[in-house]
Design a protein around this motif. Structure first.
Motif, mmCIF file in Angstrom:
data_model
loop_
_atom_site.group_PDB
_atom_site.id
_atom_site.type_symbol
_atom_site.label_atom_id
_atom_site.label_comp_id
_atom_site.label_asym_id
_atom_site.label_seq_id
_atom_site.Cartn_x
_atom_site.Cartn_y
_atom_site.Cartn_z
ATOM 1 N N GLY A 1 0.921 -1.175 -0.018
ATOM 2 C CA GLY A 1 0.052 0.130 0.100
ATOM 3 C C GLY A 1 0.867 1.167 -0.119
ATOM 4 O O GLY A 1 0.540 2.235 -0.655
ATOM 5 N N LEU A 2 2.076 1.334 0.859
ATOM 6 C CA LEU A 2 2.667 2.415 0.613
ATOM 7 C C LEU A 2 3.316 2.554 -0.406
ATOM 8 O O LEU A 2 3.637 3.543 -0.946
ATOM 9 N N ALA B 1 -0.474 -5.244 -12.271
ATOM 10 C CA ALA B 1 0.154 -6.553 -12.593
ATOM 11 C C ALA B 1 1.289 -6.920 -11.681
ATOM 12 O O ALA B 1 1.545 -7.893 -11.147
ATOM 13 N N GLU B 2 2.254 -5.910 -11.291
ATOM 14 C CA GLU B 2 3.341 -5.691 -10.452
ATOM 15 C C GLU B 2 2.813 -6.108 -8.926
ATOM 16 O O GLU B 2 3.392 -6.720 -8.038
ATOM 17 N N VAL B 3 1.690 -5.373 -8.654
ATOM 18 C CA VAL B 3 0.861 -5.558 -7.225
ATOM 19 C C VAL B 3 0.633 -6.789 -7.085
ATOM 20 O O VAL B 3 0.807 -7.427 -6.164
ATOM 21 N N ASP B 4 -0.290 -7.258 -8.209
ATOM 22 C CA ASP B 4 -0.513 -8.700 -7.918
ATOM 23 C C ASP B 4 0.662 -9.689 -7.768
ATOM 24 O O ASP B 4 0.427 -10.604 -7.071
ATOM 25 N N GLU C 1 6.905 -14.456 -2.948
ATOM 26 C CA GLU C 1 7.608 -14.358 -1.607
ATOM 27 C C GLU C 1 8.755 -13.494 -1.713
ATOM 28 O O GLU C 1 9.752 -13.758 -1.042
ATOM 29 N N THR C 2 9.028 -12.727 -2.757
ATOM 30 C CA THR C 2 10.243 -12.085 -3.112
ATOM 31 C C THR C 2 10.404 -10.656 -2.316
ATOM 32 O O THR C 2 9.199 -10.563 -1.686
ATOM 33 N N ASP C 3 11.418 -10.083 -2.195
ATOM 34 C CA ASP C 3 11.600 -9.070 -1.299
ATOM 35 C C ASP C 3 10.990 -7.856 -2.022
ATOM 36 O O ASP C 3 10.980 -7.659 -3.453
ATOM 37 N N LEU C 4 10.346 -6.981 -1.199
ATOM 38 C CA LEU C 4 9.571 -5.955 -1.904
ATOM 39 C C LEU C 4 10.634 -4.428 -1.962
ATOM 40 O O LEU C 4 11.503 -4.292 -0.841
#
Length: 71
Positions: free
Chosen positions: A7-8, A22-25, A31-34
């Motif tokens: 959300g941030l 698409a990136e949000v989905d 489980e990758t690092d954000l």
């Protein structure tokens, strides 16, 4: 915590810094690092005991001006 983090990322000041849907989905199902969100364009200054005047609490994002005042 993961949803708050995403959300941030979605409310970044510059549109180019925000993820696509698409990136949000992908972020939600993987489980990758954000990536880290950037610092917000406005924030309230820390209150200091040494200030002579009451702090001005407002934000200006070049679109609207918001003043926080008591009733």
């Amino acid at each position: 915590m993961k949803c708050i983090h995403i959300g941030l990322l979605c409310v970044q000041n510059r549109a180019v810094d925000r993820p696509t849907m698409a990136e949000v989905d992908f972020m939600l199902i993987s489980e990758t690092d954000l990536p880290s969100p950037k610092e917000p364009p406005y924030s309230f200054p820390a209150l200091s005991d040494k200030s002579e005047f009451p702090p001005l609490r407002c934000s200006n994002n070049n679109v609207t001006l918001t003043s926080v005042e008591g009733r």
